[in-house]
Design a protein around this motif. Sequence first.
Motif, PDB file in Angstrom:
ATOM      1  N   PRO A   1      73.671  64.490 -16.129  1.00  0.00           N
ATOM      2  CA  PRO A   1      72.740  63.642 -16.890  1.00  0.00           C
ATOM      3  C   PRO A   1      72.234  64.404 -18.123  1.00  0.00           C
ATOM      4  N   PRO A   2      71.796  63.664 -19.133  1.00  0.00           N
ATOM      5  CA  PRO A   2      71.284  64.354 -20.324  1.00  0.00           C
ATOM      6  C   PRO A   2      70.049  65.177 -19.975  1.00  0.00           C
ATOM      7  N   ALA A   3      69.894  66.236 -20.708  1.00  0.00           N
ATOM      8  CA  ALA A   3      68.737  67.120 -20.459  1.00  0.00           C
ATOM      9  C   ALA A   3      67.442  66.347 -20.749  1.00  0.00           C
ATOM     10  N   ASN A   4      66.432  66.624 -19.959  1.00  0.00           N
ATOM     11  CA  ASN A   4      65.120  65.980 -20.119  1.00  0.00           C
ATOM     12  C   ASN A   4      64.259  66.899 -20.996  1.00  0.00           C
ATOM     13  N   ASN A   5      64.425  66.722 -22.321  1.00  0.00           N
ATOM     14  CA  ASN A   5      63.687  67.563 -23.261  1.00  0.00           C
ATOM     15  C   ASN A   5      62.352  66.895 -23.610  1.00  0.00           C
ATOM     16  N   PRO A   6      61.320  67.698 -23.830  1.00  0.00           N
ATOM     17  CA  PRO A   6      60.048  67.101 -24.240  1.00  0.00           C
ATOM     18  C   PRO A   6      60.172  66.501 -25.630  1.00  0.00           C
ATOM     19  N   PRO A   7      59.381  65.479 -25.935  1.00  0.00           N
ATOM     20  CA  PRO A   7      59.456  64.867 -27.249  1.00  0.00           C
ATOM     21  C   PRO A   7      59.079  65.860 -28.348  1.00  0.00           C
ATOM     22  N   VAL A   8      59.692  65.657 -29.484  1.00  0.00           N
ATOM     23  CA  VAL A   8      59.422  66.506 -30.645  1.00  0.00           C
ATOM     24  C   VAL A   8      58.374  65.788 -31.491  1.00  0.00           C
TER      25      VAL A   8
END
Length: 110
Positions: free
Chosen positions: A102-109
């Motif tokens: 699954p796509p990485a769960n990055n914090p919003p920029v």
Amino acid sequence: NTAIDELNKALQNLTDNQGPVANAGPDQTITAGQSVILNGSGTDSDGTIVAYLWSTGATTQNVTVSPASTTAYTLKVKDNSGNWSSEDSVTVTVNAPAPPPPPANNPPVA
């Protein structure tokens, strides 16, 4: 009489000949997109193996295959008396590739 004796001897040699036995190797499992080498062999209790014939048309002892789906391949071998074996088969099971992570769960920029 000599010709008849020679003919009888030749016929006896034909009837005494033991046919060869093919071995297509163990079943294999691959992931879709991969290839595998099938290692064939043959035995002949009263002679030698002189030819190989795979269902792919290959005439080598070993053959590389890349099936898109599960496929059975057969091998026949020929001995030095010209006799072909029965077919032996090997199945290559093809599994679907693993799903992508699954796509990485990055914090919003901000």
